[in-house]
Enzyme design. Structure first.
Site, mmCIF file in Angstrom:
data_model
loop_
_atom_site.group_PDB
_atom_site.id
_atom_site.type_symbol
_atom_site.label_atom_id
_atom_site.label_comp_id
_atom_site.label_asym_id
_atom_site.label_seq_id
_atom_site.Cartn_x
_atom_site.Cartn_y
_atom_site.Cartn_z
ATOM 1 C CD1 TRP A 134 9.226 52.290 15.336
ATOM 2 C CD2 TRP A 134 8.075 52.882 13.859
ATOM 3 N NE1 TRP A 134 9.615 53.566 14.524
ATOM 4 C CE2 TRP A 134 9.259 53.586 13.091
ATOM 5 C CE3 TRP A 134 6.481 52.201 12.635
ATOM 6 C CZ2 TRP A 134 8.780 54.420 12.289
ATOM 7 C CZ3 TRP A 134 7.133 53.540 12.054
ATOM 8 C CH2 TRP A 134 8.038 54.440 10.866
ATOM 9 C CG ASP A 215 5.070 47.750 9.256
ATOM 10 O OD1 ASP A 215 5.336 47.636 7.975
ATOM 11 O OD2 ASP A 215 5.202 48.392 9.531
ATOM 12 C CE LYS A 250 14.494 49.815 8.961
ATOM 13 N NZ LYS A 250 13.282 51.137 9.457
#
Length: 401
Positions: A134, A215, A250
């Protein structure tokens, strides 16, 4: 007028993802598709408000009796529920109180707080991130002054992993080097590590005294809540000490509420208390205390059996719809681009796919067909639906001709 202090400040380059979204919004074309933004969308292209969260909001509004500051480490009920969600209710980490848990301003805030902690107490360390990762990982980390390196991960030739190269690189790292690992639903590729590779990485981290920084932004979007937490629990069971950043944007479809957490798994309760005290000092220099609303709602859902069951079913529904669109996307591509193999997309997991489409194709899709994805070829599968998938696939076919 006096000379402006700011006359020599240059305009910063736009964020790759946010820039795509801005270009999409400014596009006057009626027929357009945004595959760049990283949010879940339902079958109608809407970002849903989960029923579980709506009910939690009604409960919270009827009971909230103050607007005073939260403690520096946030909502206690949220932190406790978050620990059980990621480590498991019967985890030795929880029983022995070895985790320093703190509510953060989203997953990005957890990454920021974690890297600040590493930078302060391991000043000679560098951090390795996957190639690719990312984009904001590098941005957040480099802002602290820490050196950011990469380890091999994605193989564009096979659309799979460079497992052997990755493990070899990790074995060669110096002690106290930090390693950023994606728990599941790797962003941007959608290509995850298998259980065997996770076990090997855990062993390497233990033997080489590396600092794992996991993460976990998409728990529940790959296989399910328990399965997606397996790598984290593996590290805990092996007695590793590590950092973990997780996000609820999310999984609860609560993007604007910025609900996240940082957990630092230590060797003892005494260590955890010391680490927590240092995390609090770092927070005090940034934002002093986190926002209340989103964390209160997540805490209510996770601790109310009925709301939790409803949330799990909603999460399952989101994951299943993404998988449905992933398969439909490949099916339609096989029809429109029969000479090219896109079957690897089915093996990817989570919201994103590394489509294998080169930069010139992605630019042409934007310019000629108003289909917006990242130059890297990453697309958000969750943005596909039965109304736009045929148009997207036909657009890809037209550009590839």
């Amino acid at each position: 007028m006096a000379t402006s202090f700011f006359s020599n400040i240059a305009t910063a380059a736009p964020d790759a993802i946010l820039g795509i979204t801005e270009a999409f919004r400014n596009d006057p074309e009626a027929l357009k598709v945004n595959l760049g933004v990283g949010v879940y969308q339902d079958a109608e292209g809407r970002i849903p408000m989960l029923r579980s969260i709506q009910e939690a909001a009604r409960q919270w509004i009827s009971t909230e009796d103050t607007k005073t500051y939260l403690p520096i480490d946030g909502v206690a009920a949220f932190n406790a529920a978050n620990q059980e969600l990621i480590f498991g209710k019967d985890s030795s980490v929880i029983k022995e109180k070895r985790s320093a848990a703190i509510q953060t301003v989203g997953g990005s805030g957890a990454l920021k707080l974690g890297i600040d902690f590493i930078r302060k107490f391991f000043p000679e360390s560098s951090i390795y991130v996957s190639d690719p990762s990312w984009e904001n990982h590098r941005v957040i980390f480099e802002a602290t002054g820490i050196k950011v390196e990469t380890y091999p991960y994605y193989d564009p030739k096979t659309s799979g992993l460079r497992s052997a190269d990755m493990l070899e690189t990790l074995r060669g790292l110096k002690p106290n080097t930090a390693v950023l690992l994606h728990a599941c639903c790797h962003n941007p590729t959608g290509v995850d590590l298998d259980a065997k590779t996770w076990a090997e990485i855990a062993t390497i981290c233990a033997e080489k005294n590396l600092i794992p920084f996991i993460d976990c932004a998409y728990q529940g979007f790959a296989e399910g809540l328990e399965a997606d937490a397996a790598p984290i629990r593996l590290f805990a069971e092996k007695g590793l000490t590590f950092l973990l950043a997780n996000s609820f944007a999310k999984s609860f479809s609560m993007y604007r509420e910025r609900v996240g957490g940082l957990s630092v798994v230590t060797g003892s309760q005494k260590e955890a208390l010391a680490v927590l005290s240092q995390l609090k000092r770092l927070v005090r220099t940034i934002y002093s205390s986190p926002p209340s609303y989103g964390a209160q709602l997540v805490g209510i859902v996770l601790t109310n059996p009925e709301l939790r069951a409803l949330w799990v079913s909603e999460l399952d529904e989101m994951r299943n719809r993404i998988n449905e669109m992933r398969h439909l996307f490949v099916e339609r591509l096989e029809e429109t681009v029969p000479a090219r193999d896109f079957s690897f997309i089915i093996r990817q997991r989570g919201m994103f796919s590394y489509s294998g489409l080169p930069t010139d194709v992605m630019k042409a899709l934007r310019e000629r067909y108003h289909v917006y994805g990242l130059d890297s070829g990453r697309i958000c599968v969750a943005a596909l639906n039965h109304k736009n998938v045929d148009y997207v696939c036909q657009s890809i076919a037209n550009v590839l001709r």
